[in-house]
Design an enzyme around this catalytic site. Structure first.
Site, PDB file in Angstrom:
ATOM      1  N   ASN A 153       1.319   3.223  -2.603  1.00  0.00           N
ATOM      2  CA  ASN A 153       0.960   4.106  -3.725  1.00  0.00           C
ATOM      3  C   ASN A 153       0.364   5.437  -3.299  1.00  0.00           C
ATOM      4  O   ASN A 153       0.408   6.413  -4.046  1.00  0.00           O
ATOM      5  CB  ASN A 153      -0.049   3.412  -4.643  1.00  0.00           C
ATOM      6  CG  ASN A 153       0.583   2.312  -5.457  1.00  0.00           C
ATOM      7  OD1 ASN A 153       1.793   2.106  -5.411  1.00  0.00           O
ATOM      8  ND2 ASN A 153      -0.227   1.591  -6.211  1.00  0.00           N
ATOM      9  N   SER A 170      -5.216   0.536  14.022  1.00  0.00           N
ATOM     10  CA  SER A 170      -5.962   1.765  14.276  1.00  0.00           C
ATOM     11  C   SER A 170      -6.548   1.730  15.670  1.00  0.00           C
ATOM     12  O   SER A 170      -6.820   0.652  16.223  1.00  0.00           O
ATOM     13  CB  SER A 170      -7.099   1.901  13.248  1.00  0.00           C
ATOM     14  OG  SER A 170      -7.998   2.928  13.627  1.00  0.00           O
ATOM     15  N   GLY A 204       1.085   5.156   3.288  1.00  0.00           N
ATOM     16  CA  GLY A 204       2.139   4.355   2.690  1.00  0.00           C
ATOM     17  C   GLY A 204       3.060   5.175   1.817  1.00  0.00           C
ATOM     18  O   GLY A 204       4.285   5.014   1.855  1.00  0.00           O
ATOM     19  N   GLY A 210      -1.485   7.913   0.302  1.00  0.00           N
ATOM     20  CA  GLY A 210      -1.763   8.079   1.724  1.00  0.00           C
ATOM     21  C   GLY A 210      -0.567   7.851   2.627  1.00  0.00           C
ATOM     22  O   GLY A 210       0.551   8.301   2.355  1.00  0.00           O
ATOM     23  N   GLY A 261       0.798  -1.228   0.000  1.00  0.00           N
ATOM     24  CA  GLY A 261       0.000   0.000   0.000  1.00  0.00           C
ATOM     25  C   GLY A 261       0.821   1.264   0.000  1.00  0.00           C
ATOM     26  O   GLY A 261       0.482   2.232   0.682  1.00  0.00           O
ATOM     27  N   TYR A 316     -13.229  -1.869  11.003  1.00  0.00           N
ATOM     28  CA  TYR A 316     -12.855  -1.827  12.412  1.00  0.00           C
ATOM     29  C   TYR A 316     -12.495  -3.228  12.913  1.00  0.00           C
ATOM     30  O   TYR A 316     -11.544  -3.402  13.686  1.00  0.00           O
ATOM     31  CB  TYR A 316     -13.990  -1.256  13.264  1.00  0.00           C
ATOM     32  CG  TYR A 316     -14.498   0.087  12.815  1.00  0.00           C
ATOM     33  CD1 TYR A 316     -13.627   1.070  12.356  1.00  0.00           C
ATOM     34  CD2 TYR A 316     -15.857   0.384  12.845  1.00  0.00           C
ATOM     35  CE1 TYR A 316     -14.089   2.303  11.948  1.00  0.00           C
ATOM     36  CE2 TYR A 316     -16.340   1.622  12.433  1.00  0.00           C
ATOM     37  CZ  TYR A 316     -15.452   2.574  11.981  1.00  0.00           C
ATOM     38  OH  TYR A 316     -15.914   3.794  11.569  1.00  0.00           O
TER      39      TYR A 316
END
Length: 321
Positions: free
Chosen positions: A51, A179, A55, A53, A49, A204
């Protein structure tokens, strides 16, 4: 009566604005920042991930520190474009892109096979990729609920398939981006392929699953010189929240962390020499913090591990942990 109602409404709006303001100040003042200038020269980092945000910001920072980076990308064309941009920004040409769709067990196996053929070591494995759907129920190619497949089962299988290389690379680190939302969800051990569950809630659930998996992994890798830690990036204005409706989208945009701020804890856990011997820990805003008791149930975590092995169809010939 009408005047009274208007007055009450005005008080409610003022109270709401004050509450949002206080929350905004709290969020902004508690943002952690990793300020060390430690380098990653000679280190190889594999990140899923990367690509966009969190990451992407992690890749950008580690590239500046001299790391050799393997970006595992579902969209290879996007990954190549991002790689070229980061090379231009940082001058670090040691960035490669490999195709990986975590929702597909075959893709995970193909990717792992390629890594084992081409790589001599992995110093840091970062499970960063994640997906969330607001309402649309989707199945993976393996018949699993898509969010669970991508956020838990794919990383679980990937870790197993790469574990021998990781052991040969010690000391090394496995980082799992979870998270704080894990606190509001529970993994149902009687329904580990929840096709009929509300998809966004399952995001979640997977954050809880990440920690349950990580705690059991840390336990099994004790004394191996492989550390396993989990990261709470905080409330970030990333793609996960891109479809939040007005006016909540304004709250996300102006109060949540941006991607660079959200990536700070991942960067710290990847780089800091102070964490060399830390394992099974949960970090938030660049600080170690505590986990809620319900997620630290060794019996449930072991059971979840054993059931996950069945679901990912781990073979007797595959590496075992």
């Amino acid at each position: 009566m009408f005047v009274i109602l208007l007055t009450l409404l005005a008080y409610l709006l003022v109270g709401l604005m004050i509450g949002i303001g206080v929350w905004h100040v709290w969020l902004r003042t508690t943002v952690g920042k990793f300020q060390s200038d430690e380098t990653m020269t000679g280190k190889t980092v594999l990140i899923t991930g990367g690509n966009s945000g969190l990451g992407l910001e992690t890749v950008r920072d580690l590239a500046r520190r001299g790391a050799r980076i393997i970006m595992a990308s579902r969209k290879i064309d996007v990954g190549m474009k991002v790689r070229d941009e980061i090379i231009e920004e940082t001058g670090n040409k040691n960035i490669i892109v490999r195709k990986l769709d975590l929702s597909s067990f075959q893709s995970v196996r193909d990717f792992s096979s390629e890594i084992l053929k081409t790589e001599k070591k992995i110093d840091v494995l970062i499970h960063n990729s994640g997906c969330a759907s607001t309402s649309k129920k989707r199945k993976s190619v393996d018949g699993l609920e898509m969010t669970m497949a991508t956020n838990h089962y794919g990383p679980f299988l990937l870790t197993h398939l790469l574990i021998d290389l990781l052991k040969e690379s010690t000391p090394c680190r496995i980082l799992i981006v979870s998270s704080a939302y894990y606190k509001i969800a529970r993994v149902d051990l009687n329904n580990l392929n929840p096709l009929d569950t509300f998809p966004f809630y399952l995001y979640y659930v997977t954050k809880t699953a990440n920690i349950m998996f990580g705690l059991e992994l840390a336990k099994r890798l004790k004394n191996s010189n492989i550390t396993v830690n989990f990261i709470n990036p905080g409330m970030c204005s990333t793609a996960i929240f891109k479809k939040v409706p007005f006016p909540l989208n304004l709250l996300v945009k102006y109060s949540f962390k941006n991607a660079k701020e959200g990536a700070q804890t991942t960067i710290m856990c990847s780089v800091s020499k102070l964490l060399q011997n830390k394992s099974g820990k949960y970090f938030s805003d660049c600080r170690e913090t505590s986990l809620m008791n319900f997620v630290k149930d060794d019996v449930k975590n072991k059971k979840f591990w054993e059931e996950s092995i069945k679901i990912v169809q781990l073979k007797s010939t595959d590496p075992q942990i």
